[in-house]
Design a protein around this motif. Structure first.
Motif, short mmCIF file in Angstrom:
data_model
loop_
_atom_site.label_atom_id
_atom_site.label_comp_id
_atom_site.label_asym_id
_atom_site.label_seq_id
_atom_site.Cartn_x
_atom_site.Cartn_y
_atom_site.Cartn_z
N LEU A 200 18.23 4.97 -10.79
CA LEU A 200 16.87 5.16 -10.76
C LEU A 200 16.15 3.83 -10.56
O LEU A 200 16.17 2.90 -11.32
CB LEU A 200 16.16 5.78 -12.22
N CYS A 201 15.58 3.81 -9.24
CA CYS A 201 14.78 2.65 -9.01
C CYS A 201 13.41 2.65 -8.72
O CYS A 201 12.95 3.86 -8.44
CB CYS A 201 15.44 2.08 -7.70
N LEU A 202 12.62 1.72 -8.76
CA LEU A 202 10.92 2.01 -8.58
C LEU A 202 10.22 1.02 -7.85
O LEU A 202 10.75 -0.43 -8.15
CB LEU A 202 10.42 2.05 -10.23
N ALA A 203 9.70 1.31 -6.86
CA ALA A 203 8.99 0.29 -5.77
C ALA A 203 7.63 -0.02 -6.29
O ALA A 203 7.15 0.79 -6.54
CB ALA A 203 9.36 0.92 -4.39
N TYR A 204 7.55 -1.30 -6.05
CA TYR A 204 6.02 -1.53 -6.74
C TYR A 204 5.68 -2.86 -6.11
O TYR A 204 6.19 -3.54 -5.27
CB TYR A 204 6.18 -1.73 -8.10
N PHE A 205 4.22 -3.23 -6.18
CA PHE A 205 3.73 -4.27 -5.44
C PHE A 205 3.55 -5.46 -6.71
O PHE A 205 2.92 -5.36 -7.61
CB PHE A 205 2.30 -4.11 -5.08
N ASP A 206 4.44 -6.46 -6.20
CA ASP A 206 4.47 -7.67 -7.17
C ASP A 206 2.96 -8.45 -6.68
O ASP A 206 3.04 -9.33 -5.69
CB ASP A 206 5.66 -8.39 -7.02
N ARG A 207 2.32 -8.75 -7.68
CA ARG A 207 0.85 -9.31 -7.02
C ARG A 207 0.75 -10.50 -7.84
O ARG A 207 0.80 -10.54 -9.11
CB ARG A 207 -0.41 -8.33 -7.37
N GLU A 208 0.35 -11.39 -7.16
CA GLU A 208 -0.16 -13.02 -7.71
C GLU A 208 -1.35 -13.00 -7.91
O GLU A 208 -2.26 -12.83 -6.79
CB GLU A 208 0.64 -14.03 -6.87
N MET A 209 -2.06 -12.91 -9.14
CA MET A 209 -3.41 -12.98 -8.87
C MET A 209 -4.11 -14.39 -9.19
O MET A 209 -3.30 -15.41 -9.65
CB MET A 209 -3.96 -12.14 -10.25
N GLN A 210 -5.51 -14.41 -8.65
CA GLN A 210 -6.01 -15.75 -9.11
C GLN A 210 -7.41 -15.71 -9.36
O GLN A 210 -8.19 -14.50 -9.02
CB GLN A 210 -5.91 -16.78 -7.78
N LYS A 211 -8.02 -16.45 -10.41
CA LYS A 211 -9.43 -16.44 -10.83
C LYS A 211 -10.45 -17.66 -9.69
O LYS A 211 -9.81 -18.59 -9.51
CB LYS A 211 -9.24 -16.83 -12.17
N LYS A 212 -11.46 -16.91 -9.18
CA LYS A 212 -12.08 -17.54 -8.49
C LYS A 212 -13.54 -17.73 -9.12
O LYS A 212 -14.20 -16.62 -9.69
CB LYS A 212 -12.45 -17.21 -7.18
N LYS A 213 -14.25 -18.83 -9.09
CA LYS A 213 -15.40 -19.07 -9.49
C LYS A 213 -16.58 -18.18 -8.51
O LYS A 213 -16.40 -18.39 -7.33
CB LYS A 213 -16.15 -20.44 -9.55
#
Length: 370
Positions: A200-213
């Motif tokens: 049972l496998c799950l495909a997903y988006f691994d997102r790197e988030m960043q904060k901007k002023k």
């Protein structure tokens, strides 16, 4: 001598001896990935994508072998053809991809309601619960997996494709609530499949988030507003999640936890998990493959014999029905009926219903065509 139950299991080398479900976010590439896996492992004669109901993902994939199946009758016809003609028309077929599980459930629900209404014309139902009540879920799963069992009886495995959603789960021990990424289907239908899946496998988006002023200030706090954006995004597949926030898992304990959504990494992860399990018994993969090839040859022989016998039975039934109908139409005309009964008696049968030999049946059938 009393029968002794229980035998030692030997893990098979071929990944298509095992069931697999690929869950994933929409448009992440589930169908494309599995298409590439199938092409690499078994080639175009070894797989078929069954696109059910409103699913049309294969339309955008050049070269994919697929069949559009809009109704349950079309699905049963599809399964019938494979089961009845496996050795002749589908000798290399190893896997059917059901794309998608939610569409498959929809077709099975429609058929369950239809079956109820046929059986109860004076108590027609519009919904599944109106029809089958507490047994509604079981009726649907019985319909679904009956066809899957038929495919597997002729050596064709089913791999599943499904969509996902975020769901809140209550922990039964500490009453805490947490979120998990899981199938978007009703839980009983998902569990009915999940408990029998090897991968049972799950495909997903691994997102790197960043904060901007943003350069803007909050009118109340006077602090500068911060905006969260996506810095980078990678497509991943999770086979096992020890943190239990992604619904995934495998019966093979040595499967990699996470890989990139890549055909070669996917094949490597599954085949290495299988090989590691085989090696635990001190057997090489090459030795096990020889065992598997011998077993497969014996199984193909059994399937061919069963297929041939089924075709004979079908011909017998068709000719028998034709003869019985002819006799019923001419039951008052003994000049027509008597020769048929005499010919049956000549072959050792009292009437056509007792005939179990196809050649004899053909002789009798020829008499009504003269």
């Amino acid at each position: 001598m009393a029968r002794k139950f229980g035998k030692k299991n030997h893990v098979k080398v071929d990944p298509f001896n095992y069931s697999l479900m690929m869950l994933g976010e929409p448009k992440i590439g589930k169908t494309t990935l599995l298409y590439e896996v199938a092409e690499k492992l078994v080639g175009e004669d070894g797989y078929i994508f069954a696109e059910l109901f409103r699913e049309h993902g294969a339309d955008a994939i050049e070269g994919i072998v697929a069949e559009n199946i809009p109704t349950w009758d079309n699905w049963v016809e599809f399964v019938d053809d494979i089961v009845e003609n496996k050795t002749e028309d589908y000798p290399n077929l190893r896997v059917v991809f059901i794309d998608t599980y939610d569409q498959y459930i929809s077709l099975a629900i429609s058929r369950a309601i239809e079956l109820w209404n046929r059986k109860n014309p004076n108590k027609r139902a519009e919904t599944l619960n109106q029809a089958w009540g507490f047994d509604s879920g079981k009726k649907v799963t019985d319909l679904m997996f009956e066809q899957v069992d038929r495919l597997e009886s002729v050596g064709v495995k089913v791999w599943w494709i499904g969509h996902v959603k975020t769901k809140e789960i209550n922990d039964i021990y500490n009453d805490e609530t947490y979120q998990v990424l899981t199938s978007d289907q009703q839980q009983n239908y998902f569990n009915a499949l999940k408990k029998n899946i090897h991968f049972l496998c799950l495909a997903y988006f691994d997102r790197e988030m960043q904060k901007k002023k943003t350069g803007k200030k909050n009118i109340v706090t006077k602090e500068e507003k911060i905006k969260t954006t996506i810095k980078d995004e990678t497509r991943k597949i999770k086979f096992r999640d020890d943190s239990f926030v992604v619904d995934s898992g495998s019966r093979f304990s040595n499967i990699k936890e996470t890989i990139n959504l890549d055909v070669d990494e996917f094949i490597e992860a599954i085949t290495n998990a299988i090989k590691t399990e085989i090696n635990k018994n001190g057997v090489t993969v090459e030795e096990r493959k020889k065992e598997n090839d011998k077993e497969e040859a014996e199984n193909l022989k059994r399937i061919a014999e069963a297929e041939a016998n089924a075709k004979i039975e079908k011909q017998l039934d068709e000719l028998k029905s034709k003869i019985v109908e002819y006799i019923a139409e001419n039951k008052t005309n003994m000049a027509v009926v008597k020769p048929i009964l005499e010919k049956c008696n000549e072959y050792g049968y009292k009437n056509p219903m007792q005939i179990a030999d196809l050649e004899t049946m053909k002789v009798i059938a020829a008499m009504i065509e003269e």
